[in-house]
Design a protein around this motif. Sequence first.
Motif, short mmCIF file in Angstrom:
data_model
loop_
_atom_site.label_atom_id
_atom_site.label_comp_id
_atom_site.label_asym_id
_atom_site.label_seq_id
_atom_site.Cartn_x
_atom_site.Cartn_y
_atom_site.Cartn_z
N CYS A 1 0.83 -1.22 0.00
CA CYS A 1 0.00 0.00 0.00
C CYS A 1 0.86 1.26 0.00
CB CYS A 1 -0.95 -0.01 1.19
SG CYS A 1 -2.28 -1.22 1.06
N MET A 2 1.92 1.27 0.80
CA MET A 2 2.80 2.45 0.83
C MET A 2 3.55 2.63 -0.49
SD MET A 2 4.20 2.41 4.73
CE MET A 2 5.19 3.86 4.46
N THR A 3 3.94 1.53 -1.11
CA THR A 3 4.63 1.62 -2.41
C THR A 3 3.67 2.15 -3.47
OG1 THR A 3 6.08 -0.20 -1.79
CG2 THR A 3 5.96 0.33 -4.12
N ALA A 4 2.42 1.69 -3.46
CA ALA A 4 1.43 2.19 -4.41
C ALA A 4 1.21 3.68 -4.23
CB ALA A 4 0.11 1.44 -4.26
N LYS A 5 1.13 4.13 -2.97
CA LYS A 5 0.96 5.56 -2.71
C LYS A 5 2.16 6.36 -3.21
CE LYS A 5 -0.10 8.97 0.74
NZ LYS A 5 -0.25 9.29 2.13
N LEU B 1 -6.75 -5.05 -3.49
CA LEU B 1 -7.59 -5.72 -4.48
C LEU B 1 -6.88 -6.89 -5.15
CD1 LEU B 1 -9.12 -2.58 -6.21
CD2 LEU B 1 -10.20 -4.05 -4.50
N ASP B 2 -5.64 -7.12 -4.81
CA ASP B 2 -4.85 -8.16 -5.47
C ASP B 2 -5.38 -9.57 -5.24
OD1 ASP B 2 -2.93 -7.47 -7.26
OD2 ASP B 2 -1.27 -7.44 -5.83
N PHE C 1 4.32 -15.54 -9.29
CA PHE C 1 5.21 -16.35 -8.48
C PHE C 1 6.04 -15.55 -7.46
CE2 PHE C 1 4.66 -19.09 -12.24
CZ PHE C 1 4.22 -20.24 -11.60
N CYS C 2 6.26 -14.28 -7.73
CA CYS C 2 7.17 -13.48 -6.88
C CYS C 2 6.53 -12.15 -6.50
CB CYS C 2 8.48 -13.22 -7.61
SG CYS C 2 9.25 -14.65 -8.33
N GLY C 3 5.31 -12.17 -6.02
CA GLY C 3 4.60 -10.93 -5.70
C GLY C 3 5.35 -10.00 -4.77
N PRO D 1 -2.32 -11.73 -9.82
CA PRO D 1 -2.63 -10.52 -9.07
C PRO D 1 -2.66 -9.28 -9.99
CG PRO D 1 -0.91 -11.77 -7.98
CD PRO D 1 -1.16 -12.42 -9.31
N PRO D 2 -3.85 -8.72 -10.24
CA PRO D 2 -3.97 -7.65 -11.23
C PRO D 2 -3.24 -6.36 -10.85
CG PRO D 2 -6.03 -7.91 -10.04
CD PRO D 2 -5.13 -9.03 -9.60
N ILE D 3 -3.23 -6.02 -9.59
CA ILE D 3 -2.60 -4.76 -9.18
C ILE D 3 -1.08 -4.88 -9.26
CG2 ILE D 3 -2.47 -3.01 -7.39
CD1 ILE D 3 -5.29 -3.49 -8.76
N THR D 4 -0.53 -6.00 -8.82
CA THR D 4 0.91 -6.21 -8.92
C THR D 4 1.34 -6.16 -10.39
OG1 THR D 4 0.89 -7.57 -6.93
CG2 THR D 4 2.82 -7.76 -8.35
N LEU D 5 0.58 -6.80 -11.24
CA LEU D 5 0.87 -6.79 -12.68
C LEU D 5 0.80 -5.37 -13.22
CD1 LEU D 5 1.38 -8.24 -15.37
CD2 LEU D 5 -1.10 -8.60 -15.52
#
Length: 126
Positions: free
Chosen positions: A47-51, A62-63, A98-100, A69-73
């Motif tokens: 969450c902090m990285t996304a911000k 939401l992942d 594999f490496c989220g 995982p759509p958000i990581t992608l």
Amino acid sequence: MSRMVVQQPQPVMIATTSNQWSSGICDCCDNVPECCFSFWCFPCFACMTAKKHGECLCLPLLDGYGFIPPITLAMRVSTRKRYGIEGSICNDCVYAFFCGPCSWCQISREMNERDLPITLVNQRAK
């Protein structure tokens, strides 16, 4: 008699840009505090990285919906596009699935590396 200045000195920007990731997917030792933070509290770290990336703080939550995982992608693709990093959506899918946590650490390291303030150096006229 005074001389007229024909051309003003221009600042020179020193920047290192590359079309590759600045660190590998498993280079967690490059930033141990962030790696530990992501290990012990991964949802908070994501969450902090996304911000920090300019996205909604709660977006990574939401992942859990979807096979990949759509958000990581989306964050990997967005980071690649933002910094002109070469890669493919196929690799991004594999890393996201594999490496989220390692993907989020790599994204964070990339932002730390590339979002450094630009240093301007003045040239002196001779």
